[in-house]
Design a protein around this motif. Structure first.
Motif, PDB file in Angstrom:
ATOM      1  N   VAL A 191      70.495 -45.468  73.465  1.00  0.00           N
ATOM      2  CA  VAL A 191      71.696 -44.754  73.530  1.00  0.00           C
ATOM      3  C   VAL A 191      72.593 -45.743  72.146  1.00  0.00           C
ATOM      4  O   VAL A 191      72.060 -46.839  71.883  1.00  0.00           O
ATOM      5  CB  VAL A 191      73.106 -45.416  74.096  1.00  0.00           C
ATOM      6  CG1 VAL A 191      74.982 -44.955  73.605  1.00  0.00           C
ATOM      7  CG2 VAL A 191      73.381 -45.451  75.559  1.00  0.00           C
ATOM      8  N   ALA A 192      72.628 -44.353  70.931  1.00  0.00           N
ATOM      9  CA  ALA A 192      73.500 -45.784  69.625  1.00  0.00           C
ATOM     10  C   ALA A 192      74.409 -45.743  69.101  1.00  0.00           C
ATOM     11  O   ALA A 192      75.034 -44.694  69.694  1.00  0.00           O
ATOM     12  CB  ALA A 192      72.684 -44.819  68.368  1.00  0.00           C
ATOM     13  N   HIS A 193      75.063 -46.773  68.300  1.00  0.00           N
ATOM     14  CA  HIS A 193      76.127 -46.901  68.059  1.00  0.00           C
ATOM     15  C   HIS A 193      77.068 -45.634  66.775  1.00  0.00           C
ATOM     16  O   HIS A 193      76.188 -45.580  66.124  1.00  0.00           O
ATOM     17  CB  HIS A 193      76.313 -47.724  67.699  1.00  0.00           C
ATOM     18  CG  HIS A 193      76.809 -49.312  68.276  1.00  0.00           C
ATOM     19  ND1 HIS A 193      77.572 -49.457  69.040  1.00  0.00           N
ATOM     20  CD2 HIS A 193      75.765 -50.439  68.736  1.00  0.00           C
ATOM     21  CE1 HIS A 193      77.762 -50.903  70.412  1.00  0.00           C
ATOM     22  NE2 HIS A 193      76.391 -51.582  69.510  1.00  0.00           N
ATOM     23  N   SER A 194      78.132 -45.777  67.400  1.00  0.00           N
ATOM     24  CA  SER A 194      78.551 -44.976  66.655  1.00  0.00           C
ATOM     25  C   SER A 194      79.552 -45.060  65.112  1.00  0.00           C
ATOM     26  O   SER A 194      80.200 -46.455  66.229  1.00  0.00           O
ATOM     27  CB  SER A 194      79.212 -43.038  67.688  1.00  0.00           C
ATOM     28  OG  SER A 194      80.235 -43.761  67.752  1.00  0.00           O
ATOM     29  N   GLY A 195      80.218 -44.607  64.881  1.00  0.00           N
ATOM     30  CA  GLY A 195      80.330 -45.112  63.201  1.00  0.00           C
ATOM     31  C   GLY A 195      80.573 -46.354  62.475  1.00  0.00           C
ATOM     32  O   GLY A 195      81.480 -47.790  62.992  1.00  0.00           O
ATOM     33  N   LEU A 196      78.819 -46.407  62.760  1.00  0.00           N
ATOM     34  CA  LEU A 196      78.563 -47.449  62.252  1.00  0.00           C
ATOM     35  C   LEU A 196      79.059 -47.538  60.619  1.00  0.00           C
ATOM     36  O   LEU A 196      78.398 -46.868  59.793  1.00  0.00           O
ATOM     37  CB  LEU A 196      77.059 -47.766  61.891  1.00  0.00           C
ATOM     38  CG  LEU A 196      76.404 -48.070  63.495  1.00  0.00           C
ATOM     39  CD1 LEU A 196      74.956 -48.188  63.518  1.00  0.00           C
ATOM     40  CD2 LEU A 196      76.888 -49.627  63.892  1.00  0.00           C
ATOM     41  N   ASP A 349      73.624 -44.713  48.238  1.00  0.00           N
ATOM     42  CA  ASP A 349      73.701 -45.323  49.429  1.00  0.00           C
ATOM     43  C   ASP A 349      75.365 -44.839  49.246  1.00  0.00           C
ATOM     44  O   ASP A 349      75.868 -44.708  50.640  1.00  0.00           O
ATOM     45  CB  ASP A 349      72.999 -45.523  50.664  1.00  0.00           C
ATOM     46  CG  ASP A 349      71.970 -44.974  51.034  1.00  0.00           C
ATOM     47  OD1 ASP A 349      71.759 -43.916  50.608  1.00  0.00           O
ATOM     48  OD2 ASP A 349      71.582 -46.251  50.983  1.00  0.00           O
ATOM     49  N   ALA A 350      75.884 -45.779  48.628  1.00  0.00           N
ATOM     50  CA  ALA A 350      77.486 -46.719  48.472  1.00  0.00           C
ATOM     51  C   ALA A 350      77.923 -45.403  48.470  1.00  0.00           C
ATOM     52  O   ALA A 350      78.127 -43.669  47.730  1.00  0.00           O
ATOM     53  CB  ALA A 350      77.401 -47.256  47.655  1.00  0.00           C
ATOM     54  N   CYS A 351      79.450 -45.390  49.481  1.00  0.00           N
ATOM     55  CA  CYS A 351      80.211 -44.481  49.764  1.00  0.00           C
ATOM     56  C   CYS A 351      79.832 -43.097  50.734  1.00  0.00           C
ATOM     57  O   CYS A 351      80.391 -42.092  49.981  1.00  0.00           O
ATOM     58  CB  CYS A 351      81.105 -44.021  48.468  1.00  0.00           C
ATOM     59  SG  CYS A 351      81.678 -45.583  47.264  1.00  0.00           S
ATOM     60  N   ASP A 352      78.759 -43.023  50.969  1.00  0.00           N
ATOM     61  CA  ASP A 352      78.376 -42.169  51.593  1.00  0.00           C
ATOM     62  C   ASP A 352      78.025 -42.815  52.875  1.00  0.00           C
ATOM     63  O   ASP A 352      77.631 -43.752  52.970  1.00  0.00           O
ATOM     64  CB  ASP A 352      77.100 -41.380  50.582  1.00  0.00           C
ATOM     65  CG  ASP A 352      76.826 -39.992  51.004  1.00  0.00           C
ATOM     66  OD1 ASP A 352      77.709 -39.526  52.045  1.00  0.00           O
ATOM     67  OD2 ASP A 352      75.353 -39.589  50.778  1.00  0.00           O
ATOM     68  N   SER A 353      77.671 -41.499  53.646  1.00  0.00           N
ATOM     69  CA  SER A 353      77.128 -41.507  55.183  1.00  0.00           C
ATOM     70  C   SER A 353      75.897 -40.903  55.397  1.00  0.00           C
ATOM     71  O   SER A 353      75.041 -40.456  54.595  1.00  0.00           O
ATOM     72  CB  SER A 353      77.895 -40.999  56.192  1.00  0.00           C
ATOM     73  OG  SER A 353      78.983 -41.545  56.519  1.00  0.00           O
ATOM     74  N   VAL A 374      75.196 -44.158  59.263  1.00  0.00           N
ATOM     75  CA  VAL A 374      75.964 -44.838  58.815  1.00  0.00           C
ATOM     76  C   VAL A 374      76.476 -44.776  57.874  1.00  0.00           C
ATOM     77  O   VAL A 374      75.639 -44.991  56.635  1.00  0.00           O
ATOM     78  CB  VAL A 374      74.391 -46.114  58.799  1.00  0.00           C
ATOM     79  CG1 VAL A 374      75.266 -47.654  58.224  1.00  0.00           C
ATOM     80  CG2 VAL A 374      73.987 -45.950  60.490  1.00  0.00           C
ATOM     81  N   LEU A 375      78.201 -45.853  57.420  1.00  0.00           N
ATOM     82  CA  LEU A 375      79.005 -45.163  56.144  1.00  0.00           C
ATOM     83  C   LEU A 375      78.299 -46.534  55.519  1.00  0.00           C
ATOM     84  O   LEU A 375      78.545 -48.056  55.758  1.00  0.00           O
ATOM     85  CB  LEU A 375      80.476 -45.509  56.444  1.00  0.00           C
ATOM     86  CG  LEU A 375      81.071 -45.875  55.162  1.00  0.00           C
ATOM     87  CD1 LEU A 375      81.059 -44.009  54.426  1.00  0.00           C
ATOM     88  CD2 LEU A 375      82.934 -45.450  56.389  1.00  0.00           C
ATOM     89  N   VAL A 376      77.810 -46.210  54.687  1.00  0.00           N
ATOM     90  CA  VAL A 376      77.889 -47.934  52.946  1.00  0.00           C
ATOM     91  C   VAL A 376      78.567 -47.421  52.724  1.00  0.00           C
ATOM     92  O   VAL A 376      79.132 -46.739  52.097  1.00  0.00           O
ATOM     93  CB  VAL A 376      75.950 -47.476  52.514  1.00  0.00           C
ATOM     94  CG1 VAL A 376      75.249 -48.530  52.109  1.00  0.00           C
ATOM     95  CG2 VAL A 376      75.291 -46.879  53.967  1.00  0.00           C
TER      96      VAL A 376
END
Length: 922
Positions: A191-196, A349-353, A374-376
């Motif tokens: 199980v992985a976290h969503s919306g990281l 990766d900034a401003c990207d998932s 992961v949203l960076v």
């Protein structure tokens, strides 16, 4: 290797046990319980050499790993682990049971066959380690001993020991020893976290696998929690930079591998990956070896398939399996590489998932994966560390002229003005050029030595130099100046101190604007331009810099900074920046004043003819204003000069004075001034014509004998006006005798006509001389010769006579000269042919408006050149041709001359040259 003496070398110790296990495998022994240990030993023996392991200290973890693997294989080879020799005795085989969800195996022992050749078997039991005894009952239908006891054994790495005993009627006991291995074949639940969300603390940020994990579970416990980027290969700065030859199959298929070492890494996360792979290889459990093999499978696959392109993926998998038969290629290809305890993220990766994958593995190497995003974010504020120079002063000359910049798509080099115009239209290349020339805001990072560095790690110079090549510099110099001296009425020269103005260069240092940022791509800096320039191009240009940081989904905080560029002229306007009109002497009459009432002189002394100041300094931001006023001096001198004009020129800059009427009368508005002397010099003598009434073939009747009256008309012409005239009538004797004289003051018109009657003229040969004088003392003269006769037979008619058609009179030898009083003999006078001599006659009519005729006498036939030129010596008309002996004429058309006023005409032959003046009227 079998013959080698181990002498404590852990490599040989493991190799002996490895060879023994391979022999047991070839004999058909079940190696399921020892497969992971066997695979790990196989990988280590291929990776290292005996010398490398022998060189390790006794406490080295790698050497310890070799010894522990050898111990495990020894337990297998001696029957302490796995089926051992139970199977060869035909007794209870080795039992492998699977643990359930609670990590406990619930099972019933298999049926047992027990035979005694002499007596019946009375009892069969088993002693199960940690559980206790288990009694078997005999099944008469099958002949096997069967147990109904449900045994519960917990999962553990070691097998459980089982001792079987069979007792006959004589209490003889038969024994066999086997083992029960409890295994776990249930994969973990991932199980992985969503919306990281990850906020980058620097150029690189890390997210641990435990942070991605959201309570993943396994029935027997989680062994490894790892994570990777889905794009881990493409995220490498240069995955193919250090590929090396690895091995070759018998079919000559070449395998390449990406070489990764912590001390040779090309980036921070490559070094981390290298350490991770090394740690997997040093793990003392089968799962570490599996991850190690999976990593290297992918490192070799991408190097061979993607970097080298020597094999496709299917052929690579087959070739890799041939080189590593002990490796479960299907399994490691599924797991792959990129796995580590934490996942790297960068500014890219900034401003990207970013999609990441979570892997959870239990202690029996069962594994499962799950994906999440992961949203960076990069929320580190952009900080202005240094401001651009707020004020920069440039010369207008450099701004407009210095074409040293190049722009893509433009063939010619451009000045800074064109670069700034392109930058204002949004051209990013032009904006970058402007930043390099005058400073801009550059993104920077804090380097290892606490210095501001650019994206490549180069230390940023806080200043840039700008060379202004339009600096005006005026220096004094002594030169010889030619001027007109009114006292001596001559041109003189003198040493004079003047200013020599020229351009030079000057370098100024301009501060760079520096913005400390974390990530480059989501920090923005734009510039807008505001112009406040006058019509001459002087003033200011304001660059407004706007700096902000945003991912495009929020209203940013904007930092605003300004730089004001001031365009100037570095030296004031002065007369040495001009080509000044020289003092001059012109052929002219009395001054003609401006009919508009300015008081200035026009006509021959108009500046359009005598010249004015011409701005010759290099183009800068000026609009030149010139004006003049004239003072006229009267010079009645013997040299013939009549008037001197003292012309004062005034200089100013429209950009400074604005639209000021009569600005030259306001000293505060005049930048500089100088004086020009213009002398009006009339050196051209008046001309005249003599018209004798009744002349015919140079003979004129004076009436009845012995004497009569002579009627003559004098016509004078002078561009400046005739002052007076005088005449005298002389006999053509030797010496001549004066028979009459007279004169009067004229009206001073350009053209005057004076009718004169000379009384009591007796017959004879005469010469009439008319002298005229203008207001500047120039004297002209015209002469006509004729024969006066008395009318004996008829009245003489009136014939117009022209000076340009002379006739020569001669007298026979021995005859009394007709000019002696009382000696006139009409019979003795006759006209004779005469030998022509060279003579150039006055053109007629003169002055003329349309056409005129130039007459001349030639002593012999000759080649003639007639040239007409103005008072400055410029040729206006040239006529050449061959003419006969005697009198000839050439007609001139005023349209061909295209000028009016006083002109000169010159006749040239082989041996003669003569010049006369003519006048063309408007």
């Amino acid at each position: 290797m079998i013959n080698a003496d181990p002498k404590g070398n852990a490599y040989y110790i493991l190799a002996y046990q490895y060879i023994a296990a391979r022999l047991n495998l070839l004999n058909g022994c079940d190696t399921a319980s020892i497969q992971t240990v066997f695979d790990q030993a196989s990988a280590l023996l291929l990776q290292y050499t005996p010398a490398e392991i022998n060189a390790l200290k006794l406490s080295n973890p790698l050497r310890t790993q070799f010894i522990l693997l050898a111990t495990s294989l020894n337990s297998f080879n001696t029957g302490k682990m796995g089926p051992g020799y139970c199977k060869s005795d035909g007794a209870l085989p080795a039992i492998v049971v699977a643990a359930g969800p609670d990590c406990i195996a619930n099972f019933v022992l298999p049926q047992v066959l027990s035979i005694d050749m002499c007596h019946e078997v009375k009892l069969v039991k088993a002693m199960v380690e940690t559980y206790g005894p288990v009694i078997f009952a005999y099944d008469t239908l099958t002949g096997y001993w069967i147990s109904q006891d449900l045994i519960r054994l917990a999962l553990r790495p070691e097998p459980y020991r089982v001792v079987l005993e069979a007792i006959d009627d004589c209490y003889n006991v038969g024994r066999d020893t086997c083992s029960i291995l409890v295994i776990d074949n249930i994969a973990p639940t991932v199980v992985a976290h969503s919306g990281l969300t990850l906020e980058l603390p620097g150029k690189i940020g890390w997210l641990s696998a435990s942070q991605i994990d959201n309570n993943s579970s396994d029935n027997c416990g989680v062994n490894l929690v790892l994570a990777r980027r889905v794009d881990w290969v493409n995220h490498w700065p240069d995955f193919c930079d250090s590929t090396r030859f690895y091995d070759q199959t018998p079919e000559l298929d070449t395998i390449w591998c990406k070489y990764v070492q912590p001390n040779q890494a090309i980036s921070e996360f490559e070094a981390y990956y290298a350490t991770t792979i090394q740690n997997f290889g040093l793990m003392m459990n089968p799962c570490g070896l599996l991850m190690y093999q999976s990593w290297y499978y992918d490192l070799c696959k991408y190097a061979t398939v993607d970097c080298k392109g020597s094999l496709n993926e299917a052929d690579f998998k087959e070739a890799y399996g041939m080189i590593h038969p002990e490796t479960n290629v299907d399994l490691v290809s599924q797991i792959g590489g990129g796995w580590a305890d934490k996942v790297p993220f960068t500014c890219a990766d900034a401003c990207d998932s970013v999609t990441v994958e979570l892997l959870v593995m239990d202690f029996w190497c069962n594994w499962s994966t799950s994906w999440t995003k992961v949203l960076v974010e990069d929320k580190t504020d952009a900080t202005v560390m240094a401001e651009v120079s707020p004020n920069v002063m440039l010369t207008c000359l450099t701004y407009n002229r210095d074409s040293i910049y190049t722009l893509t798509g433009v063939s010619d080099s451009l000045p800074l003005a064109d670069i700034l115009f392109a930058a204002d239209t949004g051209n990013l290349e032009a904006q970058a050029i402007l930043d390099q020339a005058l400073g801009g805001y550059q993104k920077a990072w804090i380097g290892p030595a606490n210095q501001l560095v650019d994206l490549e790690g180069n230390v940023i110079d806080p200043q840039i130099s700008f060379t202004d090549r339009g600096i005006c510099e005026c220096n004094p110099a002594v030169v010889q100046v030619r001027y007109y001296n009114l006292d001596s009425m001559k041109y003189l020269t003198k040493d004079s101190i003047v200013m020599i103005c020229e351009t030079t260069e000057e370098t100024q240092m301009i501060n760079q604007g520096i913005v400390a940022v974390n990530c480059n791509d989501n920090t923005y800096c734009i510039q807008d331009f505001t112009y406040d320039l006058d019509d001459c191009g002087l003033g200011t240009i304001t660059r407004e810099f706007k700096i902000w940081k945003s991912c495009g989904n929020e209203i940013p905080d904007t930092i605003k900074k300004q730089q004001v560029i001031t365009l100037v002229n570095t030296c004031d306007l002065n007369k040495y920046m001009f080509d000044l009109p020289q003092d001059t002497v012109i052929n002219g009459c009395t001054p003609v004043f401006d009919p508009l009432g300015s008081g200035n002189v026009v006509g021959d002394a108009d500046p359009n003819r005598t010249g004015g100041p011409v701005y010759t300094f290099e183009k800068d931001c000026r609009s030149i204003a010139t004006a003049h006023d004239d003072k006229v001096l009267t010079l009645l001198l013997p040299t013939g000069q009549c008037y001197a004009i003292i012309r004062t020129w005034y200089l100013a800059d429209w950009c400074v004075i604005g639209n000021q009427p009569n600005w030259w009368m306001q000293p505060a508005l005049v930048v500089d001034s100088f004086t020009q002397i213009i002398v009006l010099l009339d050196t051209v003598a008046p001309t005249c014509e003599i018209e004798i009434q009744g002349v015919l073939n140079d003979t004129v009747s004076v009436g009845t004998c012995p004497r009569g009256d002579l009627n003559v008309t004098f016509v004078t012409f002078d561009t400046c006006g005739t002052k007076e005239y005088g005449f005298r009538l002389d006999t053509l004797s030797n010496p001549p005798l004066q028979r009459a004289f007279g004169g009067t003051t004229l009206f001073g018109d350009i053209r005057d006509t004076m009718p004169v009657q000379i009384l009591n003229v007796i017959p004879g040969r005469y010469r009439l001389v008319v002298t005229i004088e203008d207001h500047c003392g120039n004297i002209g003269e015209c002469i006509d010769s004729f024969v006066a006769v008395c009318d004996v037979n008829s009245q003489a008619g009136m014939v117009e006579h022209h000076l340009e058609q002379p006739t020569s009179l001669s007298y026979e030898p021995g005859k009394t000269p007709i000019d002696e009083p009382g000696a006139f003999d009409i019979e003795s006078l006759r006209f004779q042919d005469f030998k022509p001599s060279f003579e150039l006659y006055q053109n007629r009519p003169n002055p003329f408006r349309a056409n005129t005729v130039v007459g001349f006498d030639l002593p012999d036939a000759d080649r003639v050149r007639l040239t007409v030129f103005d008072i400055q010596g410029r040729q206006l008309k040239v006529i050449e041709g061959s003419y006969t002996k005697g009198y000839n004429e050439i007609e001139l058309d005023a349209k061909d001359l295209r000028v009016t006023g006083v002109l000169y005409y010159q006749l040239e032959t082989t041996g003669y040259t003569a010049t006369r003046r003519m006048i063309v009227t408007p």
